[in-house]
Motif scaffolding. Sequence first.
Motif, PDB file in Angstrom:
ATOM      1  N   ARG A 175       0.851  -1.179   0.000  1.00  0.00           N
ATOM      2  CA  ARG A 175       0.000   0.000   0.000  1.00  0.00           C
ATOM      3  C   ARG A 175       0.890   1.233   0.000  1.00  0.00           C
ATOM      4  NH1 ARG A 175      -4.805  -1.481   4.387  1.00  0.00           N
ATOM      5  NH2 ARG A 175      -5.611  -3.320   3.261  1.00  0.00           N
ATOM      6  N   GLY A 176       0.912   1.919  -1.153  1.00  0.00           N
ATOM      7  CA  GLY A 176       1.793   3.074  -1.278  1.00  0.00           C
ATOM      8  C   GLY A 176       3.239   2.644  -1.134  1.00  0.00           C
ATOM      9  N   ARG A 177       3.951   3.279  -0.206  1.00  0.00           N
ATOM     10  CA  ARG A 177       5.359   2.955   0.017  1.00  0.00           C
ATOM     11  C   ARG A 177       5.548   1.844   1.035  1.00  0.00           C
ATOM     12  NH1 ARG A 177       8.286   8.938   0.328  1.00  0.00           N
ATOM     13  NH2 ARG A 177       7.654   9.661  -1.757  1.00  0.00           N
ATOM     14  N   MET A 178       4.472   1.364   1.603  1.00  0.00           N
ATOM     15  CA  MET A 178       4.558   0.335   2.632  1.00  0.00           C
ATOM     16  C   MET A 178       4.655  -1.052   1.995  1.00  0.00           C
ATOM     17  SD  MET A 178       4.625   1.675   5.635  1.00  0.00           S
ATOM     18  CE  MET A 178       4.198   0.261   6.630  1.00  0.00           C
ATOM     19  N   LEU A 179       5.704  -1.778   2.332  1.00  0.00           N
ATOM     20  CA  LEU A 179       5.866  -3.143   1.858  1.00  0.00           C
ATOM     21  C   LEU A 179       4.897  -4.045   2.612  1.00  0.00           C
ATOM     22  CD1 LEU A 179       7.655  -4.951  -0.001  1.00  0.00           C
ATOM     23  CD2 LEU A 179       9.117  -5.327   1.985  1.00  0.00           C
ATOM     24  N   SER A 180       4.115  -4.818   1.892  1.00  0.00           N
ATOM     25  CA  SER A 180       3.122  -5.675   2.530  1.00  0.00           C
ATOM     26  C   SER A 180       3.809  -6.786   3.323  1.00  0.00           C
ATOM     27  CB  SER A 180       2.205  -6.289   1.475  1.00  0.00           C
ATOM     28  OG  SER A 180       2.908  -7.276   0.731  1.00  0.00           O
ATOM     29  N   PRO A 181       3.111  -7.388   4.305  1.00  0.00           N
ATOM     30  CA  PRO A 181       3.694  -8.518   5.030  1.00  0.00           C
ATOM     31  C   PRO A 181       4.115  -9.659   4.110  1.00  0.00           C
ATOM     32  CG  PRO A 181       1.781  -7.684   6.214  1.00  0.00           C
ATOM     33  CD  PRO A 181       1.822  -6.958   4.888  1.00  0.00           C
ATOM     34  N   PRO A 201      10.993   0.812 -12.422  1.00  0.00           N
ATOM     35  CA  PRO A 201      11.959   1.690 -11.741  1.00  0.00           C
ATOM     36  C   PRO A 201      11.479   2.217 -10.398  1.00  0.00           C
ATOM     37  CG  PRO A 201      11.831   2.239 -14.068  1.00  0.00           C
ATOM     38  CD  PRO A 201      10.742   1.247 -13.809  1.00  0.00           C
ATOM     39  N   ILE A 202      10.171   2.178 -10.147  1.00  0.00           N
ATOM     40  CA  ILE A 202       9.652   2.666  -8.876  1.00  0.00           C
ATOM     41  C   ILE A 202      10.199   1.874  -7.695  1.00  0.00           C
ATOM     42  CG2 ILE A 202       7.587   1.209  -8.739  1.00  0.00           C
ATOM     43  CD1 ILE A 202       6.031   3.720  -7.893  1.00  0.00           C
ATOM     44  N   TRP A 203      10.674   0.638  -7.978  1.00  0.00           N
ATOM     45  CA  TRP A 203      11.224  -0.212  -6.920  1.00  0.00           C
ATOM     46  C   TRP A 203      12.631   0.210  -6.479  1.00  0.00           C
ATOM     47  CZ3 TRP A 203      10.240  -4.621  -3.970  1.00  0.00           C
ATOM     48  CH2 TRP A 203       8.948  -5.140  -4.053  1.00  0.00           C
ATOM     49  N   ARG A 261      12.788   1.874  -3.073  1.00  0.00           N
ATOM     50  CA  ARG A 261      12.329   0.940  -2.041  1.00  0.00           C
ATOM     51  C   ARG A 261      13.419  -0.064  -1.688  1.00  0.00           C
ATOM     52  NH1 ARG A 261       6.637  -1.841  -2.879  1.00  0.00           N
ATOM     53  NH2 ARG A 261       6.043   0.320  -2.481  1.00  0.00           N
ATOM     54  N   LEU A 262      14.107  -0.594  -2.693  1.00  0.00           N
ATOM     55  CA  LEU A 262      15.174  -1.554  -2.413  1.00  0.00           C
ATOM     56  C   LEU A 262      16.311  -0.917  -1.621  1.00  0.00           C
ATOM     57  CD1 LEU A 262      15.325  -3.487  -5.802  1.00  0.00           C
ATOM     58  CD2 LEU A 262      14.611  -4.412  -3.593  1.00  0.00           C
ATOM     59  N   VAL A 263      16.668   0.321  -1.958  1.00  0.00           N
ATOM     60  CA  VAL A 263      17.717   1.018  -1.209  1.00  0.00           C
ATOM     61  C   VAL A 263      17.285   1.203   0.243  1.00  0.00           C
ATOM     62  CG1 VAL A 263      18.957   3.195  -0.990  1.00  0.00           C
ATOM     63  CG2 VAL A 263      18.656   2.164  -3.246  1.00  0.00           C
ATOM     64  N   GLN A 264      16.034   1.552   0.449  1.00  0.00           N
ATOM     65  CA  GLN A 264      15.529   1.731   1.811  1.00  0.00           C
ATOM     66  C   GLN A 264      15.536   0.429   2.601  1.00  0.00           C
ATOM     67  OE1 GLN A 264      11.745   3.469   0.752  1.00  0.00           O
ATOM     68  NE2 GLN A 264      12.459   5.552   1.160  1.00  0.00           N
ATOM     69  N   ASP A 322       7.247   0.193 -17.766  1.00  0.00           N
ATOM     70  CA  ASP A 322       8.664   0.456 -17.932  1.00  0.00           C
ATOM     71  C   ASP A 322       9.420  -0.521 -17.049  1.00  0.00           C
ATOM     72  OD1 ASP A 322       8.519   2.551 -19.749  1.00  0.00           O
ATOM     73  OD2 ASP A 322       8.280   4.048 -18.175  1.00  0.00           O
ATOM     74  N   VAL A 323      10.496  -1.098 -17.586  1.00  0.00           N
ATOM     75  CA  VAL A 323      11.267  -2.102 -16.854  1.00  0.00           C
ATOM     76  C   VAL A 323      12.746  -1.755 -16.932  1.00  0.00           C
ATOM     77  CG1 VAL A 323      11.922  -4.541 -16.737  1.00  0.00           C
ATOM     78  CG2 VAL A 323       9.560  -3.904 -17.264  1.00  0.00           C
ATOM     79  N   VAL A 324      13.436  -1.841 -15.801  1.00  0.00           N
ATOM     80  CA  VAL A 324      14.873  -1.627 -15.761  1.00  0.00           C
ATOM     81  C   VAL A 324      15.517  -2.869 -15.149  1.00  0.00           C
ATOM     82  CG1 VAL A 324      14.828  -0.516 -13.479  1.00  0.00           C
ATOM     83  CG2 VAL A 324      16.720  -0.039 -15.061  1.00  0.00           C
ATOM     84  N   ALA A 325      16.679  -3.249 -15.658  1.00  0.00           N
ATOM     85  CA  ALA A 325      17.436  -4.365 -15.088  1.00  0.00           C
ATOM     86  C   ALA A 325      18.472  -3.822 -14.122  1.00  0.00           C
ATOM     87  CB  ALA A 325      18.118  -5.175 -16.193  1.00  0.00           C
ATOM     88  N   VAL A 326      18.593  -4.456 -12.965  1.00  0.00           N
ATOM     89  CA  VAL A 326      19.557  -4.037 -11.952  1.00  0.00           C
ATOM     90  C   VAL A 326      20.167  -5.274 -11.307  1.00  0.00           C
ATOM     91  CG1 VAL A 326      18.142  -1.987 -11.446  1.00  0.00           C
ATOM     92  CG2 VAL A 326      17.967  -3.991  -9.971  1.00  0.00           C
TER      93      VAL A 326
END
Length: 210
Positions: free
Chosen positions: A112-118, A145-147, A150-153, A171-175
Motif C-alpha cells: 500500500r503506497g510505500r509500505m511493503l506488505s507482510p 523503476p519505482i522499486w 524501495r530496495l535502497v531503503q 517500464d522495466v529496468v534491469a539491476v
Amino acid sequence: MIHLVTAENAAAYHELMEQAFRLRHAVFVDELGWHDLKREDGRDVDQFDDGRALHMLYVENGRVLGYQRMLPSLRPHLLSDVLRHLCDGDLPVGPQIWEWTRYCVAPGCRDRGRMLSPVGNMLLSAIVEWGLESGVSEIIIEMNPIWLLRLVQLHFRVTPLGIPQKVGKDDVVAVTAAFDRRTLNRLREMRGDEREVIVSRPISTRRLLA
C-alpha cells in the motif's frame, strides 16, 4: 510462511505449484499485459521452469498468496535469453549471483503506497535468508523503476544495468541488488519479527548448479 520448491521436492507441492503458475498468469498476462506469455490453460510456465529453478511460495491456509522464482546466473535465465536488451554491458554472472523473477502477490495482500506488505516482506526476507546460507549475495532483477528507492531503503545495494525500456504495459529496468546480514536485519525490523520465514526446503539447493 515460505516454502522452497525444487525438482527434488516438487512432487509434494504439485497442487500449490499449479496455484502459483495461475497466479503468475493472472499478474503478468492479465494485469501487466505480457501477452507473449498468454496460455489457454491460464498457467504461466516457461522454459526456465525446469530442474534448475528454485520456487519460493508464500502459503497461508492452503492458498498461494505470493510467489517468486530464482534462477542461477551460470545457466540460461530471463536477462541472458529474453531481456538481453535491458543490459548495456556484460551480463552479471557468477555462483553468488541469481536472478529474481516472477515476483507476484495476490490481490488484497499487496503493498500500500510505500509500505511493503507482510507478504512482500516475507518473500524478500526468504531471498536473503536463503542467500546467506547458500553463498548467494546478489540478485538480478528486471523491475519497474519505482522499486529502486524501495530496495535502497531495505538496505539492498542497487546498480542499474541499463536504462528503463517498455515491456508489456510497464517500464522495466534491469539491476543487480547486493545484500548481506544488514538487509535481513532491516527486513526483520520492518516486520517486527526476528523469526526465520522459510519453513520448508529441499535438502540442498546447491545441486541446482550441478
